[in-house]
Design a protein around this motif. Sequence first.
Motif, PDB file in Angstrom:
ATOM      1  N   VAL A  35       0.834  -1.202   0.000  1.00 27.22           N
ATOM      2  CA  VAL A  35       0.000   0.000   0.000  1.00 27.22           C
ATOM      3  C   VAL A  35       0.873   1.258   0.000  1.00 27.22           C
ATOM      4  O   VAL A  35       0.559   2.242  -0.658  1.00 27.22           O
ATOM      5  N   LYS A  36       1.984   1.183   0.705  1.00 25.80           N
ATOM      6  CA  LYS A  36       2.891   2.327   0.736  1.00 25.80           C
ATOM      7  C   LYS A  36       3.380   2.640  -0.678  1.00 25.80           C
ATOM      8  O   LYS A  36       3.546   3.780  -1.063  1.00 25.80           O
TER       9      LYS A  36
ATOM     10  N   LYS B 102      -5.527   2.509  -4.229  1.00 22.87           N
ATOM     11  CA  LYS B 102      -6.295   2.059  -5.385  1.00 22.87           C
ATOM     12  C   LYS B 102      -5.730   0.713  -5.828  1.00 22.87           C
ATOM     13  O   LYS B 102      -4.514   0.562  -5.894  1.00 22.87           O
ATOM     14  N   ASN B 103      -6.587  -0.225  -6.108  1.00 27.93           N
ATOM     15  CA  ASN B 103      -6.175  -1.543  -6.596  1.00 27.93           C
ATOM     16  C   ASN B 103      -5.484  -2.423  -5.558  1.00 27.93           C
ATOM     17  O   ASN B 103      -5.095  -3.531  -5.869  1.00 27.93           O
ATOM     18  N   ASN B 104      -5.312  -1.938  -4.345  1.00 29.52           N
ATOM     19  CA  ASN B 104      -4.601  -2.774  -3.374  1.00 29.52           C
ATOM     20  C   ASN B 104      -5.349  -4.073  -3.096  1.00 29.52           C
ATOM     21  O   ASN B 104      -4.736  -5.097  -2.825  1.00 29.52           O
ATOM     22  N   CYS B 105      -6.693  -4.025  -3.208  1.00 36.67           N
ATOM     23  CA  CYS B 105      -7.469  -5.241  -2.944  1.00 36.67           C
ATOM     24  C   CYS B 105      -7.200  -6.303  -4.015  1.00 36.67           C
ATOM     25  O   CYS B 105      -7.335  -7.499  -3.762  1.00 36.67           O
TER      26      CYS B 105
ATOM     27  N   LEU C 289       3.628  -9.328  -8.833  1.00 37.63           N
ATOM     28  CA  LEU C 289       4.885  -9.297  -8.097  1.00 37.63           C
ATOM     29  C   LEU C 289       6.002  -8.679  -8.939  1.00 37.63           C
ATOM     30  O   LEU C 289       6.799  -7.876  -8.456  1.00 37.63           O
ATOM     31  N   GLU C 290       6.015  -9.058 -10.217  1.00 32.86           N
ATOM     32  CA  GLU C 290       7.004  -8.495 -11.143  1.00 32.86           C
ATOM     33  C   GLU C 290       6.875  -6.971 -11.167  1.00 32.86           C
ATOM     34  O   GLU C 290       7.857  -6.248 -11.117  1.00 32.86           O
TER      35      GLU C 290
ATOM     36  N   LEU D 107       6.981  -0.972 -11.025  1.00 34.83           N
ATOM     37  CA  LEU D 107       5.906  -0.636 -11.976  1.00 34.83           C
ATOM     38  C   LEU D 107       4.611  -1.297 -11.503  1.00 34.83           C
ATOM     39  O   LEU D 107       4.124  -2.237 -12.124  1.00 34.83           O
ATOM     40  N   PRO D 108       4.067  -0.837 -10.384  1.00 41.18           N
ATOM     41  CA  PRO D 108       2.958  -1.575  -9.775  1.00 41.18           C
ATOM     42  C   PRO D 108       1.698  -1.627 -10.615  1.00 41.18           C
ATOM     43  O   PRO D 108       0.801  -2.419 -10.329  1.00 41.18           O
TER      44      PRO D 108
END
Lengths: 101, 346
Positions: free
Chosen positions: B140-141, B146-149, B309-310, B316-317
Amino acid sequence: MQLTLEFGGGLELLCNSVKIHSVDVDHKVGEEKVQLTMKDLLAWVRKNLIKERPEMFMKGDSVRPGVLVLVNDCDWELSGQLDTILEEKDVVVFISTLHGG
Amino acid sequence: MEVVAEKPGRVRNCCLCNLRKAALKRPKTLQQICRECFYEVFEEEIHRVIVDNRLFKPGERIAIGASGGKDSTVLAYVMAELNRRHNYGLDLFLLSVDEGITGYRDDSLETVKRNEIQYGLPLKVVSYKDLYGWTMDEIVKMIGLKNNCTFCGVFRRQALDRGAALLKVDKVVTGHNADDIAETVILNILRGDIARLGRCTSITTGEDGPIPRCKPFKYTYEKEIVMYAYFKKLDYFSTECIYSPNAYRGFAREFIKDLERIRPRAILDIIKSGEDFRIATSTKMPEQGTCERCGYISSQKWCKACVLLEGLNRGLPKLGIGRRGIDNERNSRKTIENKQCGSLDF
């Protein structure tokens, strides 16, 4: 009227994280005390105990669907829901089913 | 019988035993029943579901996916009880995933640790940190709220499988209840996710994979689970995840709860509709393969967890979020196969 109100299943977060509240609720029309129903109690709770996000607790004049209510450990669907008449020393429990499993 | 000043004359006697005052109205049948009869029908119905669907075989090792929440706590309690009472001959374990969310999962894991002692079931905890090198707090940091779920949902599914592999169990059971399943049917219809619509009502999934999952609470109403936990004073944790509004699922949930108030049977009816869906044989369904990177089941070249994960590791989350994945050749065809499906756990 002395009542014990209990909030669970996450609803306590809406009232300063306090689960059990001993309250004194009187319902008056003019000077005259009248019967207190669950409908009156909900309006009282919303006004006096709920500190944030009241929409998590109520919808219209009832509890939000998904909030279970027990009066003296009996499902309020058996005692008339909003029309349930409360008496001295009754214990009313609200439990949300809406928080994660 | 425990008596708390009952409203005289207003509450009827239990319609099953006719001896004690009714304590709740069953959503499934609208019957008014007392606590003792409720425990009995609640547990026996789950037993019937287990037997009729042949969910387990004697001698199997079973992991109970345990979050510390109401559903999994009641599931652990009932599974332990039925296993004893009906001699299922199962070896039961609690399996928890530690997403690494301070102030949420650390607290709920404390509940699971108490359940370990209360129900006498050995507990295994697998963490995102150990499996992926990242906690949800760290994710999250990096990516924000957004999109963390999506990350959490994809990682949790795999984490449960990996934990199950470590425990060498034959199956995982989860606490998904009837309300959850009805909700998922609605969501999959709204999303047009045919593949998931087809399997979200199955009581057992992943039988072709390494570790099948099943849902003994498939026909159990959330109301009854919560009432059961309340009457039995079971110890569960009920705080919302600090990161998750999960708004889209929230709408479906509210819709289901509104329907239930009008007509409680609606929940079972939606599940039935989901079961009765037949997908045209001409519809192309995703082919299940394995991830080239980690070997996990995947319909793409890389599984979703590896793509996410990549992205995290390369800084580049956004990789793997939304409609375009990473260099997945199979992803280039515009068919129903490459619909992204968010973080649904089914």
